[in-house]
Motif scaffolding. Structure first.
Motif, PDB file in Angstrom:
ATOM      1  N   LEU A   4       8.452  -7.380 -10.394  1.00 54.81           N
ATOM      2  CA  LEU A   4       7.826  -7.180  -9.189  1.00 54.81           C
ATOM      3  C   LEU A   4       7.215  -5.648  -8.995  1.00 54.81           C
ATOM      4  CD1 LEU A   4       6.887  -7.978  -6.311  1.00 54.81           C
ATOM      5  CD2 LEU A   4       9.321  -7.416  -5.366  1.00 54.81           C
ATOM      6  N   MET A   5       8.283  -4.657  -9.520  1.00 54.65           N
ATOM      7  CA  MET A   5       7.772  -3.365  -9.559  1.00 54.65           C
ATOM      8  C   MET A   5       6.730  -3.105 -10.619  1.00 54.65           C
ATOM      9  SD  MET A   5       9.846  -0.055 -11.393  1.00 54.65           S
ATOM     10  CE  MET A   5       9.864  -0.895 -12.845  1.00 54.65           C
ATOM     11  N   GLN A   6       6.627  -3.589 -11.733  1.00 52.69           N
ATOM     12  CA  GLN A   6       5.474  -3.620 -12.685  1.00 52.69           C
ATOM     13  C   GLN A   6       4.188  -3.885 -12.018  1.00 52.69           C
ATOM     14  OE1 GLN A   6       7.063  -5.467 -15.978  1.00 52.69           O
ATOM     15  NE2 GLN A   6       8.357  -3.835 -16.652  1.00 52.69           N
ATOM     16  N   ALA A   7       4.256  -5.033 -11.303  1.00 51.20           N
ATOM     17  CA  ALA A   7       3.107  -5.712 -10.727  1.00 51.20           C
ATOM     18  C   ALA A   7       2.407  -4.806  -9.581  1.00 51.20           C
ATOM     19  CB  ALA A   7       3.182  -7.248  -9.896  1.00 51.20           C
ATOM     20  N   LEU A   8       3.400  -4.289  -8.693  1.00 47.20           N
ATOM     21  CA  LEU A   8       2.980  -3.373  -7.638  1.00 47.20           C
ATOM     22  C   LEU A   8       2.275  -2.061  -8.318  1.00 47.20           C
ATOM     23  CD1 LEU A   8       5.908  -3.891  -5.228  1.00 47.20           C
ATOM     24  CD2 LEU A   8       3.553  -4.206  -4.933  1.00 47.20           C
ATOM     25  N   PHE A   9       2.892  -1.670  -9.313  1.00 46.38           N
ATOM     26  CA  PHE A   9       2.274  -0.262  -9.975  1.00 46.38           C
ATOM     27  C   PHE A   9       1.094  -0.474 -11.005  1.00 46.38           C
ATOM     28  CE2 PHE A   9       6.483   1.884  -9.110  1.00 46.38           C
ATOM     29  CZ  PHE A   9       5.929   2.568  -7.842  1.00 46.38           C
ATOM     30  N   ALA A  10       0.604  -1.969 -11.006  1.00 45.04           N
ATOM     31  CA  ALA A  10      -0.433  -2.160 -12.100  1.00 45.04           C
ATOM     32  C   ALA A  10      -1.755  -1.490 -11.850  1.00 45.04           C
ATOM     33  CB  ALA A  10      -0.527  -3.735 -12.161  1.00 45.04           C
ATOM     34  N   GLU A  11      -2.254  -0.793 -12.621  1.00 48.15           N
ATOM     35  CA  GLU A  11      -3.347  -0.069 -12.423  1.00 48.15           C
ATOM     36  C   GLU A  11      -4.652  -1.042 -11.842  1.00 48.15           C
ATOM     37  OE1 GLU A  11      -4.945   2.168 -15.738  1.00 48.15           O
ATOM     38  OE2 GLU A  11      -2.894   3.360 -15.827  1.00 48.15           O
ATOM     39  N   ASP A  12      -4.532  -2.377 -12.292  1.00 46.32           N
ATOM     40  CA  ASP A  12      -5.622  -3.201 -12.006  1.00 46.32           C
ATOM     41  C   ASP A  12      -5.385  -3.922 -10.809  1.00 46.32           C
ATOM     42  OD1 ASP A  12      -3.846  -4.611 -13.131  1.00 46.32           O
ATOM     43  OD2 ASP A  12      -5.302  -5.876 -14.320  1.00 46.32           O
ATOM     44  N   LEU A  13      -4.168  -3.733 -10.225  1.00 48.78           N
ATOM     45  CA  LEU A  13      -4.086  -4.372  -8.985  1.00 48.78           C
ATOM     46  C   LEU A  13      -4.848  -4.087  -7.869  1.00 48.78           C
ATOM     47  CD1 LEU A  13      -1.843  -6.227  -7.375  1.00 48.78           C
ATOM     48  CD2 LEU A  13      -0.855  -4.028  -6.666  1.00 48.78           C
ATOM     49  N   VAL A  14      -5.438  -5.104  -7.101  1.00 45.71           N
ATOM     50  CA  VAL A  14      -6.231  -5.014  -5.998  1.00 45.71           C
ATOM     51  C   VAL A  14      -5.769  -5.366  -4.711  1.00 45.71           C
ATOM     52  CG1 VAL A  14      -8.469  -5.646  -5.076  1.00 45.71           C
ATOM     53  CG2 VAL A  14      -8.384  -5.226  -7.661  1.00 45.71           C
ATOM     54  N   LEU A  15      -5.521  -4.653  -3.797  1.00 42.58           N
ATOM     55  CA  LEU A  15      -4.879  -4.974  -2.431  1.00 42.58           C
ATOM     56  C   LEU A  15      -5.905  -5.626  -1.391  1.00 42.58           C
ATOM     57  CD1 LEU A  15      -1.919  -2.803  -2.297  1.00 42.58           C
ATOM     58  CD2 LEU A  15      -1.828  -5.142  -2.936  1.00 42.58           C
ATOM     59  N   PRO A  16      -5.618  -6.478  -0.465  1.00 41.94           N
ATOM     60  CA  PRO A  16      -4.635  -7.158  -0.350  1.00 41.94           C
ATOM     61  C   PRO A  16      -4.539  -8.327  -1.260  1.00 41.94           C
ATOM     62  CG  PRO A  16      -5.861  -7.554   1.538  1.00 41.94           C
ATOM     63  CD  PRO A  16      -6.649  -6.760   0.520  1.00 41.94           C
ATOM     64  N   GLN A  17      -5.693  -8.825  -1.898  1.00 46.06           N
ATOM     65  CA  GLN A  17      -5.683 -10.103  -2.235  1.00 46.06           C
ATOM     66  C   GLN A  17      -4.746 -10.363  -3.471  1.00 46.06           C
ATOM     67  OE1 GLN A  17      -8.185  -8.013  -2.054  1.00 46.06           O
ATOM     68  NE2 GLN A  17      -9.801  -8.203  -3.565  1.00 46.06           N
ATOM     69  N   ASP A  18      -4.377  -9.467  -4.398  1.00 43.10           N
ATOM     70  CA  ASP A  18      -3.588  -9.446  -5.535  1.00 43.10           C
ATOM     71  C   ASP A  18      -2.004  -9.266  -5.185  1.00 43.10           C
ATOM     72  OD1 ASP A  18      -5.645 -10.333  -6.945  1.00 43.10           O
ATOM     73  OD2 ASP A  18      -5.937  -8.173  -7.716  1.00 43.10           O
ATOM     74  N   ASN A  19      -1.731  -9.235  -3.990  1.00 42.58           N
ATOM     75  CA  ASN A  19      -0.374  -8.649  -3.567  1.00 42.58           C
ATOM     76  C   ASN A  19       0.810  -9.326  -4.021  1.00 42.58           C
ATOM     77  OD1 ASN A  19       1.817  -7.762  -2.149  1.00 42.58           O
ATOM     78  ND2 ASN A  19       0.911  -7.301  -0.059  1.00 42.58           N
ATOM     79  N   PRO A  20       1.594  -9.006  -4.822  1.00 44.63           N
ATOM     80  CA  PRO A  20       2.648  -9.827  -5.557  1.00 44.63           C
ATOM     81  C   PRO A  20       3.687 -10.145  -4.596  1.00 44.63           C
ATOM     82  CG  PRO A  20       2.896  -7.631  -6.402  1.00 44.63           C
ATOM     83  CD  PRO A  20       1.778  -7.558  -5.366  1.00 44.63           C
ATOM     84  N   LEU A  21       3.516  -9.549  -3.515  1.00 37.15           N
ATOM     85  CA  LEU A  21       4.926  -9.590  -2.615  1.00 37.15           C
ATOM     86  C   LEU A  21       5.074 -10.946  -1.907  1.00 37.15           C
ATOM     87  CD1 LEU A  21       4.996  -6.054  -0.880  1.00 37.15           C
ATOM     88  CD2 LEU A  21       6.793  -6.881  -2.294  1.00 37.15           C
ATOM     89  N   PRO A  22       6.126 -11.331  -1.550  1.00 41.38           N
ATOM     90  CA  PRO A  22       6.344 -12.719  -0.848  1.00 41.38           C
ATOM     91  C   PRO A  22       5.984 -12.327   0.659  1.00 41.38           C
ATOM     92  CG  PRO A  22       8.322 -11.859  -1.590  1.00 41.38           C
ATOM     93  CD  PRO A  22       7.519 -10.987  -1.837  1.00 41.38           C
ATOM     94  N   GLU A  41       0.681  -1.245  -0.152  1.00 44.36           N
ATOM     95  CA  GLU A  41       0.063   0.011   0.003  1.00 44.36           C
ATOM     96  C   GLU A  41       0.806   1.333   0.114  1.00 44.36           C
ATOM     97  OE1 GLU A  41      -2.777   2.398   3.204  1.00 44.36           O
ATOM     98  OE2 GLU A  41      -3.013   0.117   3.044  1.00 44.36           O
ATOM     99  N   ALA A  42       1.969   1.134   0.650  1.00 40.28           N
ATOM    100  CA  ALA A  42       2.763   2.621   1.032  1.00 40.28           C
ATOM    101  C   ALA A  42       3.617   2.584  -0.319  1.00 40.28           C
ATOM    102  CB  ALA A  42       3.764   2.336   2.045  1.00 40.28           C
ATOM    103  N   TYR A  43       4.001   1.617  -0.927  1.00 45.13           N
ATOM    104  CA  TYR A  43       4.910   1.647  -2.236  1.00 45.13           C
ATOM    105  C   TYR A  43       4.010   2.209  -3.400  1.00 45.13           C
ATOM    106  CZ  TYR A  43       7.847  -0.511  -5.937  1.00 45.13           C
ATOM    107  OH  TYR A  43       8.708  -0.643  -6.851  1.00 45.13           O
ATOM    108  N   ARG A  44       2.813   1.630  -3.270  1.00 44.12           N
ATOM    109  CA  ARG A  44       1.805   2.321  -4.447  1.00 44.12           C
ATOM    110  C   ARG A  44       1.361   3.724  -4.154  1.00 44.12           C
ATOM    111  NH1 ARG A  44      -1.038  -0.869  -7.865  1.00 44.12           N
ATOM    112  NH2 ARG A  44      -2.862   0.046  -7.851  1.00 44.12           N
ATOM    113  N   SER A  45       1.185   4.231  -3.134  1.00 43.66           N
ATOM    114  CA  SER A  45       0.679   5.216  -2.577  1.00 43.66           C
ATOM    115  C   SER A  45       1.849   6.417  -2.771  1.00 43.66           C
ATOM    116  CB  SER A  45       0.372   5.636  -1.119  1.00 43.66           C
ATOM    117  OG  SER A  45      -0.673   4.480  -0.927  1.00 43.66           O
TER     118      SER A  45
END
Length: 243
Positions: A216-234, A132-136
């Motif tokens: 990983l960077m591209q996944a975190l910045f993806a416009e359609d990413l929905v948190l927390p369920q789609d979180n790509p981080l381990p 969340e912080a990364y995207r914000s």
């Protein structure tokens, strides 16, 4: 080049002073430790290979981690003009990349720490509030530049280890460095050289790291990413020691 290196050091020192005044250093250290643990999980296959262990440790502990670099940086400011006369250009370029990466990473870490302190003042860092912080915080161009610096650093290190006699030069300079009060700087140079000399083919280490971090960077910045369920981080389980 010497002036660029000094400017990177001044930049990170100014940011550290500001972070100290704002009371952010404990959160920054927690963030850096979490990021180091995450890196080791994301690149676990590399970290477990003996030929890459020193290089992974160098990246994690000397470029990303919560280590106090103030003595090393003070040493550099004091002697960088002299080093420029002794070390080959490739080594100076690698040092410039390393210090540039350190300054940019601290800048981004400080922005992340500010967000986490504001929105999660009583919570430990985990994959969900980190994402969340990364995207914000955003700053996608700076994140991409961070990866570009690592790529260029890898190219420079690959050339440095081929320079005839540089290993002996670093080894022979240990005693004079210690007598001159420059042991922290010397250990940084020696550890970096030995870590990547042990690999041989530096790109075999750098390329997988870059590719995974870009993904990983591209996944975190993806416009359609929905948190927390789609979180790509381990999932990161912090332990007593990273290595």
């Amino acid at each position: 080049m010497s002036q660029n290196i000094i400017q990177h050091i001044y930049r990170v020192n100014a940011l550290r002073d500001l972070a100290g005044q704002l009371g952010l250093m404990p959160k920054i250290h927690q963030l850096q430790y979490w990021q180091c643990a995450r890196l080791l999980i994301s690149h676990d296959d590399l970290a477990k290979q003996q030929r890459y262990q020193k290089a992974m440790a160098f990246f994690v502990e000397e470029l990303y981690g919560p280590k106090d670099f103030s003595q090393r940086d003070a040493d550099l400011v004091r002697v960088i003009p002299k080093l420029a006369k002794v070390l080959p250009d490739k080594a100076m370029n690698a040092m410039n990349d390393a210090l540039s990466l350190n300054a940019l990473s601290f800048d981004l870490d400080m922005a992340m720490a500010q967000y986490l302190t504001q929105h999660y003042p009583d919570s430990d860092i985990d994959r969900d509030n980190y994402a969340e912080a990364y995207r914000s915080v955003g700053r996608s161009e700076d994140r991409a530049h961070q990866i570009d610096i690592i790529s260029h650093l890898g190219d420079q290190l690959a050339e440095v280890i081929k320079v005839r006699g540089i290993g002996m030069l670093i080894s022979l300079s240990r005693r004079p460095a210690k007598m001159a009060g420059l042991l922290a700087l010397h250990e940084f140079l020696e550890r970096g050289f030995n870590a990547f000399k042990a690999i041989g083919d530096v790109q075999s280490f750098i390329h997988p790291v870059l590719n995974r971090e870009k993904t990983l960077m591209q996944a975190l910045f993806a416009e359609d990413l929905v948190l927390p369920q789609d979180n790509p981080l381990p999932k990161v389980h912090l332990e007593q020691g990273l290595f």
